[in-house]
Design a protein around this motif. Structure first.
Motif, PDB file in Angstrom:
ATOM      1  N   ILE A 228      -1.162  -1.123 -60.284  1.00  0.00           N
ATOM      2  CA  ILE A 228      -2.268  -0.556 -61.050  1.00  0.00           C
ATOM      3  C   ILE A 228      -2.297  -1.045 -62.495  1.00  0.00           C
ATOM      4  O   ILE A 228      -3.273  -0.831 -63.188  1.00  0.00           O
ATOM      5  N   LYS A 229      -1.239  -1.706 -62.930  1.00  0.00           N
ATOM      6  CA  LYS A 229      -1.266  -2.188 -64.312  1.00  0.00           C
ATOM      7  C   LYS A 229      -0.157  -3.227 -64.482  1.00  0.00           C
ATOM      8  O   LYS A 229       0.902  -3.098 -63.864  1.00  0.00           O
TER       9      LYS A 229
ATOM     10  N   SER B 278      -5.922  -5.179 -66.181  1.00  0.00           N
ATOM     11  CA  SER B 278      -6.913  -4.148 -65.892  1.00  0.00           C
ATOM     12  C   SER B 278      -6.195  -2.992 -65.218  1.00  0.00           C
ATOM     13  O   SER B 278      -5.301  -3.181 -64.408  1.00  0.00           O
ATOM     14  N   GLY B 279      -6.580  -1.773 -65.594  1.00  0.00           N
ATOM     15  CA  GLY B 279      -5.916  -0.586 -65.069  1.00  0.00           C
ATOM     16  C   GLY B 279      -6.603  -0.108 -63.804  1.00  0.00           C
ATOM     17  O   GLY B 279      -7.826   0.016 -63.769  1.00  0.00           O
ATOM     18  N   THR B 285      -9.679   0.861 -65.958  1.00  0.00           N
ATOM     19  CA  THR B 285      -9.848   0.460 -67.352  1.00  0.00           C
ATOM     20  C   THR B 285      -9.755  -1.049 -67.547  1.00  0.00           C
ATOM     21  O   THR B 285      -9.239  -1.770 -66.700  1.00  0.00           O
ATOM     22  N   GLY B 287      -7.641  -3.223 -69.901  1.00  0.00           N
ATOM     23  CA  GLY B 287      -6.497  -3.109 -70.805  1.00  0.00           C
ATOM     24  C   GLY B 287      -6.588  -4.199 -71.853  1.00  0.00           C
ATOM     25  O   GLY B 287      -6.410  -5.375 -71.554  1.00  0.00           O
ATOM     26  N   ASP B 304      -7.077   0.866 -74.106  1.00  0.00           N
ATOM     27  CA  ASP B 304      -7.673   0.832 -72.772  1.00  0.00           C
ATOM     28  C   ASP B 304      -9.067   1.451 -72.819  1.00  0.00           C
ATOM     29  O   ASP B 304      -9.240   2.570 -73.303  1.00  0.00           O
TER      30      ASP B 304
END
Lengths: 238, 483
Positions: A228-229, B278-279, B285, B287, B304
């Motif tokens: 997710i990140k 990207s979150g 989000t 980032g 973000d």
């Protein structure tokens, strides 16, 4: 004559035996025992340490006249000399390192929160959290450090994990830095700050429960988690 | 003896000595065999000393291993006892008809499952092999706590709850079978926890590690049909899967996100803004990383921006703040001004926390009628050297903020006042919406008062008059917080 001659020639070998035995003993005492008991962990502050605790040591030593440098929180040669002088005066081993005994004599708490930090009951958690961040992510950017702390806190809030910060951090095998003992060092200022921000609610990881460094991880299972990140070298996932 | 002969002789002796394992200059060699014996004796002594030390190290290591093994054994056996108790208590709860009795049983289940989860968390088993078991234990505890709260109001659990309880009891049985099988393996010495914790990659140890993991893994498969648990508690599945309620608007692109970030950071002299990641968490989000003009990469600000609506989710500026020049008042003025500039209306500050020459101020929503909305929470971190905003977090706000229809309270303030403890010296009363377990909200009267030198907040449900929550305020020079 012959006998004395022989004796003379034996001397180097006797010396070698003693050196060997001495070395063996030294290795045993300093390395082997500390390896099994984790004694190395109790060393609190030494040359190169930084932070609030160093400041506290400097302040106290300055008050008592052992130290005349700046109270800047940086453990340099002046601080080391001051600590040595203090240790000599108090009959401690004058090694210039603030371990448990010296810390007690100086009157600062060891292994707990920095003394200068007089906040709530959270300070204990902050310190443990900071140690874990320091061990796991000291090479990462500040945001990366906050994210690692946030993962620990996200785990506390998730039913699949233990329900306290200490429970999550010390879960067997959960964090490499805890398993290999790297965590037991005084955390840097950046790690302490990151721990506070994470406790205050900042979560750059986007609610992640795991993270890994793809260059180092061989765990197949973790690769299957949805990412997710990505922050620095770490992949954060659910 | 001519030179050639001498040379040959010394050459041979050098060779001889090197075979002996020591580098000794050729002229020493003249000492002959006795010297050689001494070398052997010295090496022998060294070997004995080394042997002695390694034996000591080995014995010490063994002792620590045993210690560790015993600790794991204790955790494991306590886990078995806890699960036995959970199963028994669930069986009893199934046929209990009295809320009082059920309340007592549920509280015991809560306690036992907490202890079981704790013990499970201490075992050296990889997380993926036990995550579902751990989830089960935590949810059983959390769920039984929510039922005990219902029981405390002298109400029995409804049919749906009873059905859940019997399902949970079934899983407790399965888990117990597995644990008993493992227990006998452990008693027979087939599995040793002590070995698992070793780092070595020797085949034998790995096999043993896998044995435990596989056994727990089998249990994980049985949890595949585990029901979705929805109830009023923090581990309820709908809370874990919660969706943001405050995100409105169109999806934006990266260019737009950059603009939003630039506007938000207008006080900083921003150079380039680039997307770093990207979150894909609960809120998606962009980032972004903003590098200050004439700044280094290490000083870059992380921010973000939500893909939907283009809100700032959070921002962190890690710069060093060397000094403290602003007062508390000035800092909160700066924060309020900042929020106004960013278009947030109707917020009021509650708690603050100072450290590292910054102040983190918590703002909550407030309606025009002055009703506090605690779930709409956001945080602003102000640098005390120049008043710059160095941190911002709107996660809670975006997760919960929306237009609410707040009904009239059924209780009057006077009626609510009658419900609180007489010990509390009330200083002020306000209406407030507070978050409740299970992602719910409740309109309450908030009484701020003093007892025994401490400040408290007491919340009385504005509909039913029940006491919903008590918070104690912790106040010192570094901040105000609640507990």
């Amino acid at each position: 004559m012959l006998y004395r001659d022989k004796l003379k020639r034996l001397i180097p070998f006797i010396v070698i035996i003693f050196i060997y035995a001495g070395f063996g003993g030294w290795v045993y005492k300093n390395y082997v025992t500390s390896l099994i008991s984790g004694d190395a962990a109790s060393i609190l502050l030494r040359w190169g340490s930084r932070g609030a605790e160093v400041k506290e040591v400097q302040k106290r030593l300055k008050d008592w006249g052992f130290y005349n440098g700046a109270v800047d929180g940086i453990y340099g040669w002046r601080t080391a000399n001051a600590v040595k002088a203090f240790q000599k005066k108090h009959g401690l081993k004058a090694d210039g390192i603030v371990g448990n005994a010296t810390a007690n004599a100086i009157g600062i708490k060891t292994g707990t929160a920095p003394v200068s930090q007089k906040t709530t009951s959270r300070s204990n958690e902050t310190y443990t959290l900071a140690q874990c961040i320091h061990g796991e992510a000291r090479g990462e950017s500040y945001t990366g450090q906050v994210a690692v702390a946030a993962v620990i806190l996200n785990r506390v809030d998730d039913p699949r994990f233990p329900k306290t910060i200490a429970g999550v951090i010390f879960q067997p095998g959960a964090f490499t830095a805890v398993s290999d003992g790297q965590m037991f060092q005084p955390p840097g200022d950046s790690a302490l700050k990151a721990a506070r921000d994470a406790l205050n609610g900042w979560d750059p990881s986007g609610g992640a429960l795991y993270y890994y460094n793809p260059a180092k991880t061989t765990n197949k299972w973790i690769w299957s988690r949805p990412i997710i990140k990505v922050i620095g070298k770490h992949y954060f996932c659910k | 003896m001519d030179l050639v002969e001498a040379y040959h002789q010394s050459d041979r002796e050098t060779l001889f000595l090197q075979i002996g394992g020591m580098v000794v200059k050729p002229y020493d060699v003249k000492l002959g065999r006795k010297q050689y014996h001494i070398i052997i004796a010295v090496l022998g002594a060294a070997l004995i000393i080394t042997g002695f030390f390694s034996y000591n190290a080995y014995a010490g290591k063994k002792q620590y291993q045993t210690f560790l093994q015993n600790n794991y054994q204790r955790s494991f056996r306590e886990l078995v006892t806890d699960v036995e108790n959970i199963k028994l208590l669930l069986e009893k709860a199934e046929i209990s008809a009295s809320p009082v009795q059920s309340n007592a049983l549920m509280s015991q289940i809560w306690m036992q499952s907490y202890s079981a989860a704790e013990n499970l968390g201490q075992l050296p088993i990889t997380h993926n092999a036990l995550s579902k078991t751990e989830k089960y234990l935590n949810q059983v505890g959390d769920y039984s706590y929510s039922i005990s709260r219902i029981n405390a109001k002298n109400k029995a659990a409804d049919d749906k709850d009873m059905e859940q309880i019997s399902k949970l009891r079934g899983y407790a049985g399965e888990l117990l079978n597995l644990l008993h099988a493992m227990e006998s393996d452990i008693t027979e010495g087939k599995i040793k926890f002590g070995e698992i914790s070793q780092k070595g990659r020797l085949i034998l140890k790995k096999a043993s590690k896998e044995a435990v993991d596989v056994k727990f893994g089998n249990m994980e498969d049985k949890f595949n049909e585990y029901p979705t648990m929805i109830y009023d508690g923090p581990f309820s599945d709908n809370v874990i899967e919660g969706k943001p309620k405050g995100l409105e608007g169109e999806d934006i692109n990266l260019e737009k996100a950059r603009e939003k970030a630039k506007k938000f950071l207008s006080g900083n002299k921003i150079g380039t803004i680039k997307e770093v990641s990207s979150g894909k968490g609960k809120i998606h989000t962009f980032g972004l990383e903003a590098i200050p003009k004439n700044g280094e990469k290490a000083d870059s600000i992380s921010i973000d921006i939500t893909k939907k609506g283009g809100y700032v989710l959070w921002m962190l500026n890690p710069r060093d703040i060397p000094s403290k020049k602003l007062t508390d008042k000035q800092a909160s003025d700066k924060a309020r001004k900042f929020l106004k500039e960013q278009g947030f209306g109707n917020l009021t500050e509650t708690y603050f926390l100072k450290n590292d020459n910054t102040t983190t101020i918590t703002f909550i929503g407030v309606t025009e009628e002055g009703i506090l909305i605690y779930p709409d929470l956001l945080k602003v971190k102000v640098a005390l050297d120049n008043g710059e905003v160095v941190g911002f977090d709107a996660y809670q706000y975006l997760m919960s903020h929306r237009k609410r229809d707040i009904g009239k309270p059924s209780l009057t303030e006077e009626e609510a006042r009658g419900k609180i403890s007489q010990k509390l010296e009330v200083e002020r009363v306000k209406l407030a919406i507070i978050p409740m377990p299970g992602d719910k909200e409740q309109l309450c009267y908030e009484f701020k008062g003093k007892y025994n030198q401490f400040d408290y907040f007491v919340y009385i449900n504005a509909e039913t008059g029940e006491e919903e929550n008590i918070l104690r305020i912790i106040k010192d020079e570094d901040g105000t917080l609640t507990q």
